[in-house]
Design an enzyme around this catalytic site. Structure first.
Site, PDB file in Angstrom:
ATOM      1  N   ARG A 163      56.257  56.379  40.994  1.00  0.00           N
ATOM      2  CA  ARG A 163      57.294  57.021  42.072  1.00  0.00           C
ATOM      3  C   ARG A 163      58.687  56.512  41.796  1.00  0.00           C
ATOM      4  NH1 ARG A 163      59.314  53.516  45.705  1.00  0.00           N
ATOM      5  NH2 ARG A 163      58.081  52.008  45.146  1.00  0.00           N
ATOM      6  N   ARG A 164      58.818  55.321  41.262  1.00  0.00           N
ATOM      7  CA  ARG A 164      59.912  54.747  40.867  1.00  0.00           C
ATOM      8  C   ARG A 164      60.702  55.589  39.507  1.00  0.00           C
ATOM      9  NH1 ARG A 164      57.778  48.852  42.081  1.00  0.00           N
ATOM     10  NH2 ARG A 164      58.391  48.711  44.215  1.00  0.00           N
ATOM     11  N   ARG A 220      56.399  38.853  35.756  1.00  0.00           N
ATOM     12  CA  ARG A 220      57.353  39.830  35.549  1.00  0.00           C
ATOM     13  C   ARG A 220      58.497  39.397  35.140  1.00  0.00           C
ATOM     14  NH1 ARG A 220      55.508  45.292  38.690  1.00  0.00           N
ATOM     15  NH2 ARG A 220      53.243  45.239  38.689  1.00  0.00           N
ATOM     16  N   ARG A 280      53.208  44.411  33.810  1.00  0.00           N
ATOM     17  CA  ARG A 280      52.432  44.332  35.021  1.00  0.00           C
ATOM     18  C   ARG A 280      52.499  42.741  35.182  1.00  0.00           C
ATOM     19  NH1 ARG A 280      47.687  46.345  36.159  1.00  0.00           N
ATOM     20  NH2 ARG A 280      48.170  44.630  37.542  1.00  0.00           N
ATOM     21  N   CYS A 337      47.279  55.299  46.031  1.00  0.00           N
ATOM     22  CA  CYS A 337      48.415  54.246  45.818  1.00  0.00           C
ATOM     23  C   CYS A 337      49.245  54.713  44.599  1.00  0.00           C
ATOM     24  CB  CYS A 337      47.862  53.046  45.620  1.00  0.00           C
ATOM     25  SG  CYS A 337      46.886  52.231  47.242  1.00  0.00           S
ATOM     26  N   LYS A 344      51.144  48.696  51.667  1.00  0.00           N
ATOM     27  CA  LYS A 344      51.129  49.915  50.550  1.00  0.00           C
ATOM     28  C   LYS A 344      50.056  49.655  49.612  1.00  0.00           C
ATOM     29  CE  LYS A 344      54.538  48.325  47.023  1.00  0.00           C
ATOM     30  NZ  LYS A 344      55.376  48.941  46.185  1.00  0.00           N
ATOM     31  N   ASP A 345      49.280  48.562  49.386  1.00  0.00           N
ATOM     32  CA  ASP A 345      48.206  48.575  48.638  1.00  0.00           C
ATOM     33  C   ASP A 345      46.886  49.099  49.471  1.00  0.00           C
ATOM     34  OD1 ASP A 345      49.688  47.685  46.378  1.00  0.00           O
ATOM     35  OD2 ASP A 345      49.278  45.534  47.089  1.00  0.00           O
TER      36      ASP A 345
HETATM   37  C1  DPM Z   1      51.869  50.053  44.804  1.00  0.00           C
HETATM   38  C2  DPM Z   1      52.864  50.236  43.757  1.00  0.00           C
HETATM   39  C3  DPM Z   1      53.068  49.131  43.435  1.00  0.00           C
HETATM   40  C4  DPM Z   1      52.445  47.952  43.917  1.00  0.00           C
HETATM   41  C5  DPM Z   1      53.328  51.513  43.653  1.00  0.00           C
HETATM   42  C6  DPM Z   1      54.664  51.990  44.109  1.00  0.00           C
HETATM   43  C7  DPM Z   1      54.322  48.843  42.257  1.00  0.00           C
HETATM   44  C8  DPM Z   1      53.811  48.865  41.099  1.00  0.00           C
HETATM   45  C9  DPM Z   1      54.919  48.551  39.879  1.00  0.00           C
HETATM   46  C10 DPM Z   1      50.983  50.879  45.583  1.00  0.00           C
HETATM   47  N1  DPM Z   1      51.559  48.786  44.960  1.00  0.00           N
HETATM   48  O1  DPM Z   1      55.386  50.947  44.969  1.00  0.00           O
HETATM   49  O2  DPM Z   1      55.089  53.226  43.819  1.00  0.00           O
HETATM   50  O3  DPM Z   1      55.773  48.201  39.991  1.00  0.00           O
HETATM   51  O4  DPM Z   1      54.324  48.429  38.593  1.00  0.00           O
HETATM   52  C11 DPM Z   1      52.881  45.807  44.750  1.00  0.00           C
HETATM   53  C12 DPM Z   1      54.166  45.039  45.379  1.00  0.00           C
HETATM   54  C13 DPM Z   1      54.058  44.698  46.749  1.00  0.00           C
HETATM   55  C14 DPM Z   1      52.894  45.124  47.244  1.00  0.00           C
HETATM   56  C15 DPM Z   1      55.141  44.967  44.328  1.00  0.00           C
HETATM   57  C16 DPM Z   1      56.191  45.679  44.143  1.00  0.00           C
HETATM   58  C17 DPM Z   1      55.170  43.727  47.445  1.00  0.00           C
HETATM   59  C18 DPM Z   1      55.804  44.566  48.259  1.00  0.00           C
HETATM   60  C19 DPM Z   1      55.044  44.757  49.923  1.00  0.00           C
HETATM   61  C20 DPM Z   1      52.325  46.613  43.736  1.00  0.00           C
HETATM   62  N2  DPM Z   1      52.335  45.875  46.154  1.00  0.00           N
HETATM   63  O5  DPM Z   1      55.991  46.793  44.540  1.00  0.00           O
HETATM   64  O6  DPM Z   1      57.336  45.352  43.364  1.00  0.00           O
HETATM   65  O7  DPM Z   1      54.389  43.897  50.238  1.00  0.00           O
HETATM   66  O8  DPM Z   1      55.293  45.921  50.542  1.00  0.00           O
END
Ligand code: DPM
Length: 338
Positions: free
Chosen positions: A140-141, A164, A158, A252, A89-90
């Site tokens: 999104r959330r 966190r 962050r 993203c 997702k990143d």
């Molecule tokens: C991206 C988002 C977030 C991450 C945006 C989204 C969350 C940012 C936040 C694209 N990357 O989800 O709408 O919560 O402030 C990220 C996480 C993981 C990969 C952590 C998370 C782990 C889950 C995975 C940060 N990137 O989402 O809690 O590997 O799929």
């Protein structure tokens, strides 16, 4: 005469972010590779990305799409490493020229989870106190939760998962966090999951829950080595999701949520676009039968099939008016930055 096979390298260098979660994910990949190729040594090379270094800003306000990938991609392009691992997702939907995703590893739990401050133990998102503060910087959330729970408040948080959770428990600034379920599970913190949010409450991010390996497109030896690490259903679902997001202009940090599944020989994908305040939403869903005997199709054929499904879904939410909602969301994020 047949071409001689590419010789196997004796050492393969694998680039990874240095956070604990990134390393756990990278080891998932190198463990699988070591089982398949015991004669090869897989060496993990860690690095920090912009997303790891800038910790005082919400992700969307840093205003770059490859926050967690750029430094790794530079190392890959200059051949300091042979492959890099990411949370899928990143990974932006458009990769730098000469790079490719060679692995979408079997997806874990793709949902988001509510993690409560211990004082709220036993509550759910539906029963949190009015004006309870949720820590997240995901547009999104925030958009989806505002839509369903207009009395909740949201505050940026962050840092890596360890930071966190510490902020939640100790700062007194948050009543709960919303985090990806899979990250908590991979860290062994299953016990902190207070509630899994299903897609009726919070659709997940494109690619959430899957680990990807990125390589140089022309590195045939490495790309061939990695083929068996792909999971076909994950490739189908995540390729469709990425193609959907690509249609919408990518990024993203966008208020876009999806749900997808391969079930009973069909691919089902749902996609939605939200205004930042959650008041507007455009959504649609498509269910398409997979080609007969799809499990014996090549990865390329499955990807081509899934890309079209994602594009069709993207086209249909754009027809329903998703474009202006996204444009406005991007403008609002930009003006908040200034
Ligand atoms: C991206 C988002 C977030 C991450 C945006 C989204 C969350 C940012 C936040 C694209 N990357 O989800 O709408 O919560 O402030 C990220 C996480 C993981 C990969 C952590 C998370 C782990 C889950 C995975 C940060 N990137 O989402 O809690 O590997 O799929």
């Amino acid at each position: 005469m047949s071409a001689s096979p590419d010789p196997l390298p004796s050492v393969v260098r694998v680039g990874s972010r240095s956070s604990e979660l990134a390393l756990i994910q990278t080891r998932t990949i190198t463990d699988a590779l070591e089982k398949l190729y015991p004669q090869i040594t897989f060496e993990i090379v860690t690095m920090k990305t912009i997303g790891d270094k800038i910790l005082d800003k919400a992700l969307p306000s840093i205003g770059q799409t490859n926050l967690f990938t750029k430094e790794l991609e530079v190392a890959l392009s200059v051949k300091e490493v042979d492959m890099i691992t990411h949370s899928l997702k990143d990974l932006p939907t458009t990769l730098p020229p000469g790079m490719t995703i060679s692995v979408m590893h079997k997806r874990g739990n793709s949902t988001d989870a509510l993690v409560l401050h211990p004082k709220h133990s036993g509550l759910q998102i539906q029963t949190l106190p009015k004006e309870g503060v949720i820590g997240t910087s995901s547009l999104r959330r925030i958009a989806q939760l505002k839509r369903h729970f207009p009395d909740l408040l949201f505050k940026t948080v962050r840092g890596n998962l360890n930071t966190r959770l510490k902020k939640l428990d100790e700062s007194g600034e948050y009543d709960a966090l919303v985090l990806a379920t899979v990250g908590l599970e991979r860290m062994g913190w299953h016990g902190r999951i207070s509630q899994e949010l299903d897609q009726s409450v919070c659709m997940y991010a494109v690619g959430q829950g899957a680990i990807a390996v990125e390589t140089r497109s022309d590195d045939t030896a490495i790309n061939k080595l990695l083929l068996p690490l792909n999971d076909l259903d994950t490739v189908i679902c995540c390729t469709a999701e990425r193609s959907f997001l690509h249609c919408l202009g990518g990024g993203c940090s966008v208020p876009v949520g999806v749900y997808s599944a391969v079930e009973n020989g069909s691919l089902r994908i749902e996609g939605a676009v939200f205004s930042l305040d959650g008041k507007e939403m455009v959504e649609d869903a498509i269910t398409v039968r997979l080609p007969d005997g799809y499990s014996s199709l090549s990865l390329l054929d499955c990807s081509t099939f899934a890309e079209k499904v994602g594009r069709d879904l993207g086209g249909s939410v754009l027809d329903k008016g998703a474009g202006p909602i996204l444009t406005r969301a991007k403008e609002e994020v930009q003006s908040a930055q200034q």
